[in-house]
Motif scaffolding. Structure first.
Motif, PDB file in Angstrom:
ATOM      1  N   TRP A  30      -1.101  -3.422  -3.436  1.00  0.00           N
ATOM      2  CA  TRP A  30      -0.641  -4.423  -2.486  1.00  0.00           C
ATOM      3  C   TRP A  30      -1.606  -5.621  -2.534  1.00  0.00           C
ATOM      4  CZ3 TRP A  30       3.766  -3.619   0.528  1.00  0.00           C
ATOM      5  CH2 TRP A  30       4.290  -2.318   0.512  1.00  0.00           C
TER       6      TRP A  30
ATOM      7  N   ASP B 242       3.180  -8.092   1.645  1.00  0.00           N
ATOM      8  CA  ASP B 242       4.641  -8.007   1.552  1.00  0.00           C
ATOM      9  C   ASP B 242       5.248  -7.473   2.852  1.00  0.00           C
ATOM     10  OD1 ASP B 242       4.102  -8.768  -1.007  1.00  0.00           O
ATOM     11  OD2 ASP B 242       4.812  -6.913  -1.963  1.00  0.00           O
ATOM     12  N   ASN B 243       6.124  -8.270   3.446  1.00  0.00           N
ATOM     13  CA  ASN B 243       6.882  -7.854   4.634  1.00  0.00           C
ATOM     14  C   ASN B 243       6.002  -7.458   5.817  1.00  0.00           C
ATOM     15  OD1 ASN B 243       9.322  -8.137   3.170  1.00  0.00           O
ATOM     16  ND2 ASN B 243       9.001  -6.094   2.262  1.00  0.00           N
TER      17      ASN B 243
END
Length: 240
Positions: free
Chosen positions: A222, A194-195
């Motif tokens: 994650w 993510d990101n």
């Protein structure tokens, strides 16, 4: 007069019977002389030889075969044929008499040979005798009567390349991902979550430590995806 005539008749009968017996015996002897037993057909030998084309795993082998009424000539012919097909250090693996034979090998260069009246059975026996079945295949086969064998086993399809392994360790100020190649092919890979995305080079059969610093812990799972340009990928989850 009647008695004398009877005597002559009896003698004539005995003479005729003796002649018949002699004739039958002569015919039997003549038959034995003119009808000899059929001759035994000469043995036929088939020899198969194997040699190395490449000695590093996965090993590549070459085969050779020859048929002859002399065992030594069959063996020598198989060795010559093996060398002519690109094999080195060729050895005569199996010699069969009036039968079929097969010689097999695997990715490690192990060699076996077997014979049987059935070609399919000889091929199956040769493969089953290999201690390791990785890459097991029949290299050469045939029958002493000269019958044409079916094509050798096709090479097995290459095993799919495995994606890299990944494990995680927290470090001061962030996280480190330990990424290890299992494909045996150097590649350019991308680590993505993510990101966050980062590219790196991963040498064949080597490990790369990807340091993600600074990184603020969020105390959650994650999902991480590592994608490489050699066609492999791996998805893992880490708590950070």
């Amino acid at each position: 007069m009647t008695i004398a005539h009877h005597t002559r008749t009896s003698r004539q009968g005995r003479t005729t019977a003796a002649a018949a017996v002699l004739l039958a015996a002569s015919a039997t002897v003549a038959g034995m002389i003119t009808a000899p037993a059929p001759a035994h057909a000469a043995d036929q030998y088939i020899a198969l030889a194997l040699g190395y084309v490449n000695e590093n795993p996965p090993v590549t082998m070459a085969g050779g075969s020859a048929i002859s009424s002399a065992q030594d000539q069959a063996a020598q012919g198989a060795l010559t044929n093996c060398s002519g097909n690109g094999g080195s250090h060729c050895v005569a693996e199996v010699i069969a008499t009036n039968a079929c034979a097969a010689a097999a090998s695997n990715d490690y260069g192990e060699m076996t040979g077997a014979s049987d009246p059935s070609l399919a059975t000889a091929q199956s026996k040769a493969k089953s005798q290999l201690q390791n079945q990785q890459g097991a295949k029949v290299i050469v086969s045939g029958c002493a009567n000269g019958s044409t064998p079916p094509p050798n086993d096709p090479p097995p399809p290459p095993a799919p390349k495995q994606g890299p392994t990944v494990s995680f360790d927290p470090v001061l100020g962030g996280l480190v991902a330990h990424i290890t190649d299992r494909s045996g092919v150097s590649s350019q890979c991308t680590y993505a979550t993510d990101n966050y995305s980062r590219g790196f080079a991963l040498p064949a059969n080597s490990k790369y430590d990807l340091r993600i610093v600074p990184a603020v812990p969020r105390f959650r799972n994650w999902t991480v995806t590592i994608t490489c340009d050699n066609g492999t990928s791996t998805t893992a989850t880490t708590y950070f």
